[in-house]
Design a protein around this motif. Structure first.
Motif, short mmCIF file in Angstrom:
data_model
loop_
_atom_site.label_atom_id
_atom_site.label_comp_id
_atom_site.label_asym_id
_atom_site.label_seq_id
_atom_site.Cartn_x
_atom_site.Cartn_y
_atom_site.Cartn_z
N GLN A 87 42.52 49.87 28.12
CA GLN A 87 43.40 51.01 28.34
C GLN A 87 44.72 50.62 28.99
N PHE A 88 44.72 49.52 29.77
CA PHE A 88 45.90 49.17 30.54
C PHE A 88 46.53 47.85 30.10
N VAL A 89 46.22 47.38 28.89
CA VAL A 89 46.88 46.16 28.40
C VAL A 89 48.34 46.47 28.12
N SER A 90 49.16 45.43 28.10
CA SER A 90 50.60 45.63 28.02
C SER A 90 51.09 45.99 26.62
N PHE A 91 50.32 45.71 25.57
CA PHE A 91 50.75 46.03 24.21
C PHE A 91 50.02 47.27 23.71
N PRO A 92 50.64 48.06 22.82
CA PRO A 92 50.02 49.31 22.35
C PRO A 92 48.87 49.03 21.38
N ILE A 93 47.86 49.89 21.43
CA ILE A 93 46.71 49.82 20.53
C ILE A 93 46.57 51.18 19.85
N TYR A 94 46.56 51.15 18.50
CA TYR A 94 46.42 52.38 17.72
C TYR A 94 45.08 52.38 17.00
N THR A 95 44.48 53.55 16.91
CA THR A 95 43.23 53.72 16.17
C THR A 95 43.43 54.75 15.06
N TRP A 96 42.72 54.53 13.95
CA TRP A 96 42.83 55.42 12.79
C TRP A 96 41.91 56.62 13.01
N GLN A 97 42.53 57.77 13.24
CA GLN A 97 41.78 58.95 13.63
C GLN A 97 42.03 60.10 12.67
N GLU A 98 41.01 60.92 12.54
CA GLU A 98 41.14 62.15 11.75
C GLU A 98 41.74 63.23 12.63
N LYS A 99 42.80 63.86 12.14
CA LYS A 99 43.50 64.89 12.89
C LYS A 99 43.57 66.17 12.07
N SER A 100 43.98 67.20 12.73
CA SER A 100 44.15 68.49 12.06
C SER A 100 45.49 69.08 12.44
N ARG A 101 46.04 69.86 11.51
CA ARG A 101 47.32 70.51 11.76
C ARG A 101 47.35 71.84 11.03
N THR A 102 48.22 72.73 11.46
CA THR A 102 48.36 74.06 10.88
C THR A 102 49.61 74.09 10.00
N VAL A 103 49.44 74.49 8.77
CA VAL A 103 50.56 74.55 7.81
C VAL A 103 50.69 75.98 7.31
N GLU A 104 51.88 76.31 6.85
CA GLU A 104 52.18 77.65 6.33
C GLU A 104 52.25 77.59 4.81
N VAL A 105 51.50 78.46 4.14
CA VAL A 105 51.45 78.49 2.67
C VAL A 105 51.70 79.91 2.20
N GLU A 106 52.10 80.04 0.92
CA GLU A 106 52.34 81.34 0.29
C GLU A 106 51.24 81.63 -0.71
N GLU A 107 50.70 82.82 -0.65
CA GLU A 107 49.65 83.23 -1.58
C GLU A 107 50.02 84.58 -2.19
N GLU A 108 49.57 84.80 -3.46
CA GLU A 108 49.82 86.08 -4.12
C GLU A 108 49.01 87.18 -3.45
N GLU A 109 49.70 88.29 -3.23
CA GLU A 109 49.05 89.41 -2.59
C GLU A 109 48.17 90.15 -3.59
N PRO A 110 46.89 90.28 -3.36
CA PRO A 110 46.03 91.00 -4.32
C PRO A 110 46.33 92.49 -4.31
N PRO A 111 46.05 93.17 -5.43
CA PRO A 111 46.30 94.63 -5.48
C PRO A 111 45.37 95.39 -4.55
N LYS A 112 45.88 96.48 -3.99
CA LYS A 112 45.10 97.28 -3.08
C LYS A 112 44.03 98.05 -3.83
N GLU A 113 43.00 98.47 -3.13
CA GLU A 113 41.92 99.22 -3.74
C GLU A 113 42.42 100.60 -4.18
N GLY A 114 42.03 101.00 -5.39
CA GLY A 114 42.44 102.30 -5.94
C GLY A 114 43.76 102.29 -6.66
#
Length: 691
Positions: free
Chosen positions: A98-125
């Motif tokens: 943890q305290f060595v002088s050079f950086p150490i990177y690990t390959w990790q699974e991450k998550s993020r929130t993205v904004e997408v557009e979807e078609e609005e379905p027709p209302k009931e009736g």
């Protein structure tokens, strides 16, 4: 060449230590490396079970590196799931690098929130609009709405983002940074009570940051367990171990947390090297010294609540140090705190006790009991409180053993007030008598003064100064009650070693004290409670018990006057006590002859037994037969309520006793017309001492 260029050679040897450990989990290891100054890439390949390896040039274009080194581990079948887990890899990196002088990177699974557009379905009736063929250049509008969703992806993450705070200048680090480092490194949620950051140079060089936790261990086993993970040892900022068995800190300081980074230890240090290394022994001494300096700063700070909180959590650890570490008594003793007879609500240090001592007080007095309440009401305190002498209350099980290991503080001896006084040997007094006959009495007296100074004995207690009324009165009191002491000793038998006049009582009739070299009542109670206690050693170490009686108490006066001075008139008794120091032997003989049968009274014997049992309990001892003591108390209650001993007497005996009591009352009323009744002579109608 690198040395001439000033390059950092601190990484030499680190690669080898980590590289060979790869075969512990991998059945095959492949190392590919390429220098930026060369177009060729070489591959080193070896199998764990093979004694040979292969070095070849990489020819596959897909495996060509831009530069650097790539190590590929082909995991064993039984380790592939554990060591291919990204979380497991990240934890290993954070723990050891943890305290060595050079950086150490690990390959990790991450998550993020993205904004997408979807078609609005027709209302009931709502009916679907009719499908029409759009004309040329018409624009068809489709209703869409924006939503968010979470998607997962893989990316490199920095695993050793925490910087080694001990490598920085202490003047440049803020308190909040120390607290944050402490919480993150040791997974704590409370701020530490104190910390120290120092660098040691000279024979051994190392850096360290030590902390006093904000809360003590919840488990009592942690107090006596030296194997804690509170100290993390680093070598050149590479984590080596946190599993120590007293190599860096003694057991009583195992609550201290911190990191120690040394450049003098090898990276492949083992437990055997730690135990035998001279460097580690030097580091231990300096770490202990710095820890005591840190605790001393907390005790001297303006905020008294910090040290009060420290003492509540870790005071028993320091008391354990009084027993295990005699070399640091001078550092531990000023940190101790106790309740006293003058400070029953606030803790007092030994320095404050010594400052409050009187000019003639030569010792530090203490009393060991099981609770603060029992210490306040102990009969041993009566005379000391009257003389305004402060007494330490030792209410924890470890206190008495700790104080006995200290023995002295600032040339003041610790004295247990529940034990008998020191006595000089008879041979010294014999020498004093011989030299007095020769006219050279001052020689042995000088020797006695020298010895008394060395052993803490006050010779003034043994020397009678002519004209001193208190000393003369004391001699008269001892002579007056000498026969009573002998008779009580005869009745109690082997229960006590002797019976003597007490100098420590003022309101209690008697007290039971321990021998000088035996266990006290508190220690005897603790040893009996041991799960693996030895009964034989208990009987051997149990000191002799001495019953001390208070000659000024009405019970003792009545016993002595009623059974050994005879039914004399009070004035005659008073005149006898005044002249007792002149005609002692003659009068005792006359009293014994006049009241020959009085000491054989069954009521007096019962009273002495009950007096002893009561003194046994009030002095902190445990009765051998609680049921028998209970029966004695029941008989005493029956006597107080019914006017007789016992509860199971025949009716005839009851009537006879009532008749005899009536006759006695009649004769007593006639005699009272010509007598002056003293307060100690006042009796109830159901007095058991009346004949």
């Amino acid at each position: 060449e690198n040395k001439d260029l000033g390059a950092d050679n601190g990484l030499i040897g680190q690669f080898g230590v980590g590289f060979y450990s790869a075969f512990l989990v991998a059945e095959k290891v492949v190392v590919s490396t390429k220098s930026p100054k060369s177009d060729k890439q070489y591959v080193w390949e070896a199998v764990a079970d093979s004694s040979s390896y292969v070095i070849r040039e990489e020819t596959d274009p897909e495996n060509i590196l831009v530069r650097g080194t790539q190590i590929t581990l082909y995991l064993r079948s039984d380790d592939k799931y554990e060591f291919s887990d990204p979380t497991r890899i990240q934890n290993l990196v954070k723990n050891y690098s943890q305290f060595v002088s050079f950086p150490i990177y690990t390959w990790q699974e991450k998550s993020r929130t993205v904004e997408v557009e979807e078609e609005e379905p027709p209302k009931e009736g709502e009916e679907n609009p009719e499908v029409t063929v759009p004309l040329l250049f018409d624009i068809i509008e489709v209703k869409k709405k924006k939503t968010t969703k979470t998607e997962k992806y893989w990316d490199w993450e920095l695993a050793n983002e925490t910087k080694p705070i001990w490598m920085r200048n202490p003047k440049e680090v803020e308190k909040d940074e120390y607290n944050e480092f402490y919480k993150k490194t040791f997974n704590e949620f409370l701020d530490p009570l104190g910390y120290t950051h120092f660098t040691t140079e000279g024979e051994v060089e190392f850096r360290s940051v030590l902390y006093i936790p904000g809360m003590g261990p919840l488990n009592n086993e942690d107090v006596v367990n030296p194997k804690t993970k509170n100290i993390r040892l680093y070598v050149k900022r590479v984590f080596i171990s946190d599993d120590f068995d007293g190599e860096l800190f003694p057991r009583y300081l195992s609550f201290v947390k911190g990191v120690v980074d040394s450049d003098d230890l090898p990276l492949n240090v083992s437990r055997e090297i730690l135990q035998e290394s001279r460097i580690v022994r030097i580091m231990r001494k300096r770490l202990v010294r710095k820890t005591f300096d840190m605790i001393q700063e907390i005790s001297e700070s303006e905020n008294k609540e910090d040290y009060k909180k420290f003492w509540e959590n870790f005071g028993r650890f320091l008391k354990l140090g009084c027993i295990e570490d005699s070399g640091n008594h001078k550092r531990i003793t000023p940190l101790l705190r106790f309740y006293t007879s003058k400070s029953e609500e606030e803790l007092t240090s030994l320095d404050e006790y010594v400052e409050n001592m009187g000019e003639n007080q030569k010792a530090i007095y203490y009393l060991a009991t099981d609770s603060l309440k029992s210490a306040k009401t102990a009969p041993f305190l009566e005379k000391l409180v009257q003389k305004d002498i402060e007494v330490l209350y030792l209410v924890e099980p470890i206190d008495e053993v700790a104080i006995q290991n200290l023995q002295t503080y600032k040339e003041k001896k610790f004295v247990d007030i529940s034990k008998e006084d020191l006595e000089l040997g008879w041979c010294l007094w014999f020498l004093l008598f011989i030299y007095w006959l020769k006219g050279e009495w001052y020689l042995p007296l000088a020797a006695l003064l020298f010895i008394s100074d060395g052993f803490g004995v006050n010779l003034m207690e043994f020397v009678v100064i002519p004209g001193d009324e208190d000393e003369v009165k004391e001699r008269e009191t001892k002579q007056e009650f000498n026969l009573l002491c002998d008779w009580i000793k005869q009745q109690l038998g082997d229960k006590v070693a002797k019976v003597q006049i007490s100098k420590r009582l003022s309101s209690s009739p008697c007290v039971l004290v321990s021998g000088k070299f035996g266990w006290s009542a508190n220690m005897e109670r603790l040893m009996k409670a041991q799960a693996l206690g030895d009964t034989a050693s208990l009987e051997f170490m149990r000191g002799r018990r001495i019953l001390e009686i208070n000659p000024d108490h009405p019970i003792i006066k009545d016993l002595n006057l009623k059974h050994f001075l005879g039914p004399q008139e009070p004035k005659k008794a008073q005149s006898r006590m005044a002249a007792l120091h002149l005609t002692l032997l003659v009068q005792i003989t006359a009293d014994c002859a006049a009241c020959k049968n009085a000491p054989e009274s069954s009521e007096a014997k019962r009273a002495v037994d009950l007096l002893y049992d009561t003194a046994l309990i009030s002095s902190g001892f445990s009765p051998d037969s609680p049921a028998e003591l209970g029966n004695k108390i029941y008989e005493m209650m029956a006597m107080a309520l019914g006017g007789r001993w016992g509860r199971y007497e025949d009716d005839d005996e009851v009537e006879a006793s009532e008749v005899s009591a009536a006759e006695t009352d009649t004769s007593a009323s006639e005699a009272s017309e010509n007598q002056v009744i003293e307060p100690s002579e006042v009796r109830t109608e159901s007095d058991p001492w009346q004949d």
